[in-house]
Design an enzyme around this catalytic site. Structure first.
Site, PDB file in Angstrom:
ATOM      1  N   ASP A   1       7.090  45.779  79.019  1.00  0.00           N
ATOM      2  CA  ASP A   1       7.572  45.107  80.220  1.00  0.00           C
ATOM      3  C   ASP A   1       6.391  44.925  81.164  1.00  0.00           C
ATOM      4  O   ASP A   1       5.265  45.344  80.863  1.00  0.00           O
ATOM      5  CB  ASP A   1       8.696  45.887  80.896  1.00  0.00           C
ATOM      6  CG  ASP A   1       9.717  44.959  81.564  1.00  0.00           C
ATOM      7  OD1 ASP A   1       9.283  44.042  82.314  1.00  0.00           O
ATOM      8  OD2 ASP A   1      10.925  45.142  81.356  1.00  0.00           O
TER       9      ASP A   1
ATOM     10  N   GLY B   1       2.847  44.098  79.827  1.00  0.00           N
ATOM     11  CA  GLY B   1       2.527  42.748  79.379  1.00  0.00           C
ATOM     12  C   GLY B   1       3.652  41.779  79.656  1.00  0.00           C
ATOM     13  O   GLY B   1       4.689  42.142  80.235  1.00  0.00           O
ATOM     14  N   ASP B   2       3.461  40.559  79.204  1.00  0.00           N
ATOM     15  CA  ASP B   2       4.411  39.459  79.406  1.00  0.00           C
ATOM     16  C   ASP B   2       4.881  38.995  78.044  1.00  0.00           C
ATOM     17  O   ASP B   2       4.070  38.556  77.210  1.00  0.00           O
ATOM     18  CB  ASP B   2       3.731  38.320  80.156  1.00  0.00           C
ATOM     19  CG  ASP B   2       4.683  37.214  80.562  1.00  0.00           C
ATOM     20  OD1 ASP B   2       5.695  37.013  79.857  1.00  0.00           O
ATOM     21  OD2 ASP B   2       4.417  36.536  81.567  1.00  0.00           O
ATOM     22  N   PHE B   3       6.190  39.090  77.776  1.00  0.00           N
ATOM     23  CA  PHE B   3       6.679  38.750  76.436  1.00  0.00           C
ATOM     24  C   PHE B   3       6.569  37.266  76.123  1.00  0.00           C
ATOM     25  O   PHE B   3       6.749  36.862  74.979  1.00  0.00           O
ATOM     26  CB  PHE B   3       8.097  39.270  76.188  1.00  0.00           C
ATOM     27  CG  PHE B   3       9.117  38.928  77.244  1.00  0.00           C
ATOM     28  CD1 PHE B   3       9.471  37.630  77.537  1.00  0.00           C
ATOM     29  CD2 PHE B   3       9.763  39.958  77.942  1.00  0.00           C
ATOM     30  CE1 PHE B   3      10.431  37.328  78.476  1.00  0.00           C
ATOM     31  CE2 PHE B   3      10.722  39.669  78.898  1.00  0.00           C
ATOM     32  CZ  PHE B   3      11.065  38.349  79.174  1.00  0.00           C
TER      33      PHE B   3
ATOM     34  N   HIS C   1      19.547  35.712  78.292  1.00  0.00           N
ATOM     35  CA  HIS C   1      20.416  34.997  79.241  1.00  0.00           C
ATOM     36  C   HIS C   1      19.704  34.641  80.547  1.00  0.00           C
ATOM     37  O   HIS C   1      20.221  33.850  81.330  1.00  0.00           O
ATOM     38  CB  HIS C   1      21.703  35.786  79.503  1.00  0.00           C
ATOM     39  CG  HIS C   1      21.527  37.013  80.338  1.00  0.00           C
ATOM     40  ND1 HIS C   1      22.590  37.702  80.882  1.00  0.00           N
ATOM     41  CD2 HIS C   1      20.422  37.704  80.739  1.00  0.00           C
ATOM     42  CE1 HIS C   1      22.155  38.736  81.576  1.00  0.00           C
ATOM     43  NE2 HIS C   1      20.849  38.761  81.497  1.00  0.00           N
TER      44      HIS C   1
END
Length: 384
Positions: free
Chosen positions: A229, A255-257, A275
């Site tokens: 995350d 991190g950034d997914f 969502h």
């Protein structure tokens, strides 16, 4: 078509005006009294929400955990105006939240127990998050989203949801607490419905502060995990995982997914992530995961699975909250299948678990002949 006179000036009558007028000489038909009562109950829903938020703010349920108490005592302990507090509690008691056991004395009910912080099934964090004024302002501007197709939150606050939370740590804490509560109470049950036999490492993609891993890892002592995350989010994960006794089995990755996920795991978990995003963004995330996953790995998605027709479902209501806050939405099983296919994944199963949650599993197509196999007949096995 005749004109209307408004403030002394005539204007054309709009097509819908007068459409429901009754013929001369006939009386309008009365509406069903039960329908009227039902509609009034629906209108009061927002009011009951705010009453719950205020009751939690003053900690009434925690005070009453020691037994029934008169309003005078409650008011002194929580710093409220006695008569006003009585009116609040009387209103909530009429909804089954608290009980006036004798004049001016209130007690907990099973429903009120859920307002306490440290009881199984507590929704206290969720109530605190629901009462966040900035969130409610966006929901109150839902007509903007319906009119434009865009989330109302940036329109109201000048920035999108995630940027706002990053700039307001106190509100980010409300959000993380609510998501953690939901993970412990609902999502862990969903994961347990998935076959984890043989799974060696799971990556919780966008897993917040690790509440879901803290719940499922003690049940699977052979399992190791990676929590991914934003760095500002996972800073709070160490304490959560240590309290569950599993910190030594979890690698924390900031991190950034959208950019990348840890490689080589055999299960990638997306719990209430997709969502939040539109279809194109979801496909990007799923493609990032597909490139990282081991050949025999699986993607496990926990989200509402919206049924067709008029079937009551929490996801249909929550979808309107998503409309106000995010570019994403709640989806049907077919819509999830389409996302998987667009990202090169094969939807293999669906399990319907509750009115608010479902679990979907997808796997990668074989590298050779993937296009041919993706066109083969046969849909996913569904337990919904």
């Amino acid at each position: 078509m005749e004109n209307l006179t408004v403030h002394g000036q005539e204007r054309p009558r709009k097509a819908h005006e007068g459409a429901a007028e009754h013929p001369r000489g006939t009386a309008p038909r009365s509406t069903d009294p039960q329908a009227q009562q039902r509609m009034m109950a629906l209108l009061h829903g927002a009011l009951v929400t705010q009453l719950l938020v205020v009751a939690e703010e003053f900690g009434i349920a925690e005070i009453l955990a020691g037994g029934p108490a008169p309003v005078s005592q409650l008011a002194r302990r929580c710093g409220a105006h006695e008569r006003s507090l009585h009116r609040l509690l009387r209103a909530l008691a009429s909804q089954g939240v608290f009980q006036e056991v004798e004049a001016g004395t209130f007690a907990l009910t099973p429903l009120a127990e859920t307002l306490r912080a440290d009881v199984p099934g507590s929704v206290r964090a969720w109530i605190r998050f629901w009462g966040m004024p900035e969130k409610l302002q966006a929901i109150n501007s839902l007509s903007y989203s319906v009119r434009t197709g865009r989330p109302a939150f940036p329109h109201v606050h000048g920035t999108e949801w995630w940027s706002y939370l990053a700039a307001h740590p106190e509100h980010a804490e409300l959000f993380n607490d609510a998501m953690g509560e939901m993970a412990r109470r609902v999502h862990a049950v969903a994961v347990e419905s998935c076959d984890l036999s043989g799974v060696r490492r799971v990556v919780d993609v966008g897993g917040g502060q690790g509440h879901l891993l803290a719940t499922i890892l003690p049940r699977h002592p052979e399992l190791r995990a990676t929590l991914l995350d934003q760095p500002s989010v996972i800073r709070g994960a160490k304490a959560v995982l240590e309290a569950a006794g599993v910190a030594d089995r979890v690698d924390l990755v900031g991190g950034d997914f959208f950019d990348g996920v840890p490689e080589g795991a055999d299960t990638y978990l997306l719990s209430m992530i997709l969502h939040d995003w539109d279809d194109e963004q979801c496909i990007t995330v799923l493609e990032v995961i597909r490139r990282a996953m081991a050949p025999d790995a699986q993607v496990v998605v926990i989200d509402a699975i919206v049924p067709a027709g008029n079937t009551p479902h929490d996801g249909k209501l929550r979808d309107t909250v998503m409309m106000a806050l995010h570019p994403g939405r709640e989806r049907t099983e077919a819509e999830f299948s389409a996302l998987f296919a667009a990202a090169g994944l094969r939807h293999v199963s669906t399990t319907g678990l509750a009115s608010s949650t479902g679990l979907l599993v997808a796997r990668a197509y074989p590298v050779v002949g993937r296009r041919e196999e993706s066109g083969a007949g046969g849909g996913p096995a569904s337990g919904a």
